[in-house]
Design a protein around this motif. Structure first.
Motif, PDB file in Angstrom:
ATOM      1  N   LEU A 601      28.088  39.080  39.659  1.00 36.89           N
ATOM      2  CA  LEU A 601      29.580  39.365  39.289  1.00 36.89           C
ATOM      3  C   LEU A 601      30.046  37.975  38.624  1.00 36.89           C
ATOM      4  O   LEU A 601      29.819  36.929  39.063  1.00 36.89           O
ATOM      5  N   PRO A 602      31.173  37.989  38.043  1.00 34.03           N
ATOM      6  CA  PRO A 602      31.908  36.789  37.750  1.00 34.03           C
ATOM      7  C   PRO A 602      32.327  36.206  39.117  1.00 34.03           C
ATOM      8  O   PRO A 602      33.289  37.052  39.603  1.00 34.03           O
ATOM      9  N   THR A 603      32.089  34.904  39.397  1.00 34.79           N
ATOM     10  CA  THR A 603      32.309  34.524  40.581  1.00 34.79           C
ATOM     11  C   THR A 603      33.873  34.465  40.725  1.00 34.79           C
ATOM     12  O   THR A 603      34.614  34.509  41.809  1.00 34.79           O
ATOM     13  N   GLY A 604      34.767  33.894  39.753  1.00 35.86           N
ATOM     14  CA  GLY A 604      35.973  33.619  39.914  1.00 35.86           C
ATOM     15  C   GLY A 604      36.364  32.324  40.796  1.00 35.86           C
ATOM     16  O   GLY A 604      35.466  31.687  41.015  1.00 35.86           O
ATOM     17  N   THR A 605      37.692  32.055  41.140  1.00 35.61           N
ATOM     18  CA  THR A 605      37.948  30.816  41.602  1.00 35.61           C
ATOM     19  C   THR A 605      38.472  31.648  43.063  1.00 35.61           C
ATOM     20  O   THR A 605      39.011  32.628  42.987  1.00 35.61           O
ATOM     21  N   PRO A 606      38.503  30.374  44.080  1.00 33.58           N
ATOM     22  CA  PRO A 606      39.227  30.960  45.428  1.00 33.58           C
ATOM     23  C   PRO A 606      40.848  31.272  45.104  1.00 33.58           C
ATOM     24  O   PRO A 606      41.326  30.676  44.240  1.00 33.58           O
ATOM     25  N   LEU A 607      41.142  32.029  46.094  1.00 33.33           N
ATOM     26  CA  LEU A 607      42.675  32.475  46.097  1.00 33.33           C
ATOM     27  C   LEU A 607      43.271  31.159  46.510  1.00 33.33           C
ATOM     28  O   LEU A 607      42.835  30.348  47.352  1.00 33.33           O
ATOM     29  N   GLY A 608      44.343  31.096  45.857  1.00 36.15           N
ATOM     30  CA  GLY A 608      44.977  29.995  46.105  1.00 36.15           C
ATOM     31  C   GLY A 608      45.149  28.586  45.137  1.00 36.15           C
ATOM     32  O   GLY A 608      45.959  27.667  45.102  1.00 36.15           O
ATOM     33  N   VAL A 609      43.933  28.942  44.033  1.00 41.33           N
ATOM     34  CA  VAL A 609      43.865  27.687  43.250  1.00 41.33           C
ATOM     35  C   VAL A 609      44.806  28.032  42.130  1.00 41.33           C
ATOM     36  O   VAL A 609      45.611  27.194  41.562  1.00 41.33           O
ATOM     37  N   GLY A 610      44.924  29.250  41.733  1.00 36.41           N
ATOM     38  CA  GLY A 610      45.911  29.799  40.683  1.00 36.41           C
ATOM     39  C   GLY A 610      45.563  29.383  39.102  1.00 36.41           C
ATOM     40  O   GLY A 610      44.809  28.598  38.786  1.00 36.41           O
ATOM     41  N   GLY A 611      45.892  30.325  38.141  1.00 37.02           N
ATOM     42  CA  GLY A 611      45.820  29.903  36.951  1.00 37.02           C
ATOM     43  C   GLY A 611      44.744  30.536  36.137  1.00 37.02           C
ATOM     44  O   GLY A 611      44.473  30.278  35.081  1.00 37.02           O
ATOM     45  N   VAL A 612      43.787  31.149  37.154  1.00 40.41           N
ATOM     46  CA  VAL A 612      42.376  31.675  36.577  1.00 40.41           C
ATOM     47  C   VAL A 612      42.292  33.175  36.846  1.00 40.41           C
ATOM     48  O   VAL A 612      42.710  33.778  37.768  1.00 40.41           O
ATOM     49  N   PRO A 613      42.114  33.961  35.559  1.00 38.90           N
ATOM     50  CA  PRO A 613      42.023  35.261  35.705  1.00 38.90           C
ATOM     51  C   PRO A 613      40.979  35.985  36.377  1.00 38.90           C
ATOM     52  O   PRO A 613      39.902  35.054  36.528  1.00 38.90           O
ATOM     53  N   PHE A 614      41.094  36.823  37.029  1.00 38.70           N
ATOM     54  CA  PHE A 614      39.550  37.481  37.714  1.00 38.70           C
ATOM     55  C   PHE A 614      39.244  38.904  37.019  1.00 38.70           C
ATOM     56  O   PHE A 614      39.942  39.474  36.132  1.00 38.70           O
ATOM     57  N   GLU A 615      37.984  39.134  37.067  1.00 44.30           N
ATOM     58  CA  GLU A 615      37.345  40.358  36.158  1.00 44.30           C
ATOM     59  C   GLU A 615      36.888  41.479  37.361  1.00 44.30           C
ATOM     60  O   GLU A 615      36.272  41.172  38.283  1.00 44.30           O
TER      61      GLU A 615
END
Length: 698
Positions: A601-615
């Protein structure tokens, strides 16, 4: 001395050491000269030849006054000689004598008249060199004064170790009069095991001649039968000039003050080591029972033979020291003894509740906030420190003779009591021991109080955490679901891990697992808000990526918290699984008949970091396939690489098929350390065949 030089023994005479010649006469070299009535020399001894220089042939028949005296001394000598011969009274004194070599020497004389069997008179003169005599006299005087006036103990014992001479100082040390020493053996004056080694050393000195210097002996004598004294003992073998062994000289110096000072210094060092040991070993965790046991492990055997640590039950239950009316209720936390003993049965075992009678030291400590020292327990007094008569009997039979009770005080409140006792150790507790016990108790009380406080805070957080987690139904459309939550162990705070299973329209199901970074009640509260938000957003029928985007904005408002999360939606009608991750560890997909795999999976950034889209990523999830969602507390440790731990997870998921409930339990048992420092949330979903319109499985 060679055998030829040894003095002849009279045939049939005694042969023991006491019958041998004294070396003193030889040392003085006493000369004997016999004079006739007219003053001529009639007999001349070999010692006279050595003293005056004239041989017998040169001296015999000569007038003594003419041979031995200077002219100026002859008249006085003749008058003294005449007086002795006329009156028969002896004369003693010193006279200058002319030696054959021409020198003049002072000679000490003892003159006396002798009468033979015919009535004729002779004069016997005994003479010795006055310088030698004065040396001997000074030596004897010095020895006499040393023996009688010296503050050190002096004694001479014969070859049977019987006292021959004892000076007043040694008699005082022994508490036995000088006269009572003489003729008695060493072991009679100083009986007991403490002096056996000293007696053995004396026999070895007699045998070998090798002296013993400053050997320390510790024991008790009649002078002070209740207290230990220490002496520095030196032993020397005594011989006469013929090398005959006369006995052993015993020199004794009382070093009790030095011994006690050394003991005090040693005890001070021991106390410092105990304090340092206590600082290092007490309070290593936030577990109440373990902290109490650490205190017990420090004081036994270094300070006491047995110890019990009790805590007020009200402190454990409510965190307050409210003992209410009547006797205080204690809960035993730790017990330890230095050796196996029946006295342990008299101590309340850990975990048991008990009360103590009003005169018990523990009750005294709670009532007064002061420690209690009992230096000596007489027979029948053990009821003072026991819970009941049977316990008192056990303590008495075990030999318990001294006791200390110390309050455990934290935040200016008595939270418990530590009780110490000695039995095998014969030394009673003293004020120094009490001070040390109080210092260790103070250190432990603070740690125990912190552990109690942590216990209550943790219990509140865990209660909140569990109240915020859902009560799952094991069956959802097309899914068999099992979940577990395990809080961090007692020495760590509860975290913000959660799981949820949310029914959606069209028989779909949302599966989510998340972890709020942090611990305690604030983390649990943040977790509850995120779970509530997730459930609310799920009703909007949004995809996983959109859900995480909204949760990211919500988490940004929970500053300073961030969280990781996996959100998945399962559609049983299309056997389709949609998944999005926000910085979370990858789920495991187990396809029927295939090896488990970590979802890519695309790992993504933790919640609360902000500004990065999720897939959102889509997978097939057919009947029999399983999805495993988990938080990092299941696989992360402080010592093992995460890749190795993930491989262990996949290995445990390989093999015979089990129910989701059994799989949850097996993973927790095999992967989670008993002292795990992090929470664990685990969710397993297995796809089930969908019933057809008639309600039957295809």
């Amino acid at each position: 001395m060679s055998p030829a030089q040894q003095p002849p023994q009279r045939p049939g005479g005694p042969k023991d050491a006491d019958s041998g010649p004294s070396g003193l006469m030889d040392l003085l070299g006493v000369a004997a000269v016999l004079l006739e009535a007219d003053g001529r020399i009639d007999m001349w001894s070999p010692q006279a030849e050595q003293l005056f220089g004239y041989t017998g042939s040169e001296a015999l028949g000569q007038y003594a006054a003419l041979l031995l005296l200077q002219p100026e001394h002859r008249d006085a000598a003749i008058m003294l000689f005449a007086e002795v011969m006329e009156t028969g009274r002896g004369w003693a004194g010193a006279f200058p004598v002319r030696h054959k070599d021409g020198s003049t020497r002072m000679v000490e004389f003892r003159n006396m008249r002798l009468t033979d069997n015919t009535g004729d008179h002779y004069a016997l003169g005994l003479a010795t060199d006055r310088t030698t005599l004065r040396q001997v006299e000074r030596g004897v005087a010095l020895s006499t004064r040393l023996v009688t006036q010296a503050p050190i103990g002096l004694a001479i014992l014969d070859t049977d170790l019987r006292y021959v001479v004892v000076n007043p100082a040694l008699a005082s040390m022994h508490g036995v009069a000088e006269a009572e020493h003489v003729g008695r053996r060493f072991g009679e004056i100083l009986p007991g095991a403490a002096f056996q080694d000293a007696e053995t050393a004396m026999r070895r000195v007699l045998e070998t001649g090798v002296p013993v210097v400053d050997r320390q002996v510790v024991g008790r004598t009649r002078a002070d039968p209740e207290g230990d004294h220490a002496w520095a003992v030196s032993l020397y073998r005594l011989e006469d000039q013929h090398a005959n062994v006369l006995g052993v000289a015993n020199v004794v110096v009382d070093v009790t003050d030095r011994y006690q000072a050394a003991r005090r210094a040693d005890r001070a060092q021991q106390r410092l080591r105990l304090v340092a040991n206590g600082s290092a070993r007490i309070g290593t965790t936030l577990e109440v029972e373990r902290t109490a046991q650490e205190l017990a492990d420090v004081v036994v055997p270094g300070l006491a033979d047995m110890v019990a640590v009790d805590l007020l039950d009200s402190v454990l239950q409510t965190g307050r020291t409210d003992i209410g009316e009547g006797p205080a209720l204690f809960r035993a936390l730790a017990v330890k003894t230095a050796y196996p003993t029946n006295a342990a049965q008299a101590i309340v075992p850990p975990g048991r509740l008990t009360t103590y009678h009003a005169d018990h030291p523990a009750a005294y400590c709670v009532r007064t906030r002061k420690p209690h020292l009992i230096t000596h327990l007489d027979s029948g007094e053990h009821t003072r420190i026991a819970t009941d008569p049977e316990a008192a009997s056990l303590l008495a039979r075990a030999g318990v003779h001294t006791d200390i009770a110390v309050p455990l005080i934290a935040r200016e409140q008595v939270i418990g009591v530590m009780g110490l006792a000695r039995a095998r150790n014969p030394v009673p507790f003293d004020e120094d021991d009490l001070a040390l016990a109080c210092e260790l108790a103070s250190t432990a009380a603070l740690s125990i109080d912190n552990a109690v406080l942590h216990h209550h805070i943790r219990s509140a957080a865990e209660t909140l955490q569990r109240s915020l987690l859902p009560q799952l139904s094991p069956r959802h459309p097309g899914l068999e679901v099992a979940a577990r939550y395990r809080p961090a162990q007692a020495f760590s705070e509860v975290g913000g891990d959660w799981y949820d299973v949310i029914p959606l329209e069209g028989d779909r199901t949302a599966l989510t697992v998340g972890d709020v970074m942090g611990s305690g009640i604030p983390a649990a509260t943040a977790m509850g808000r995120l779970r509530t938000a997730t459930s609310t957003l799920a009703d909007l029928d949004l995809g996983p990526a959109r859900i995480l985007t909204h949760l990211d904005k919500i988490t940004s408002g929970l500053d300073p918290y961030i969280a990781t999360c996996v959100y998945a939606i399962y559609d049983p009608h299309h056997a389709r699984l949609q998944v999005a991750s926000a910085g979370h560890l990858p789920p495991v997909l187990i396809r029927a008949g295939r090896a488990p795999e970590l979802l890519d999976l695309p790992t993504g950034t933790p919640l609360g970091v902000g500004g990065v889209p999720f897939e959102t990523t889509t997978f097939d999830l057919r009947p029999g396939d399983q999805l495993v969602l988990y938080t990092d507390g299941l696989v992360e440790t402080r010592s093992d690489p995460i890749d190795q731990r993930l491989d262990d997870l996949l290995r445990l998921l390989t093999g015979p098929d089990h129910s989701t409930e059994e799989t949850c339990d097996r993973l927790l048992q095999q992967l989670r350390h008993p002292a795990g420092h992090d929470d664990v949330a685990l969710l397993i979903a297995r796809a089930q065949p969908q019933p057809d319109a008639r309600g039957t499985q295809p």
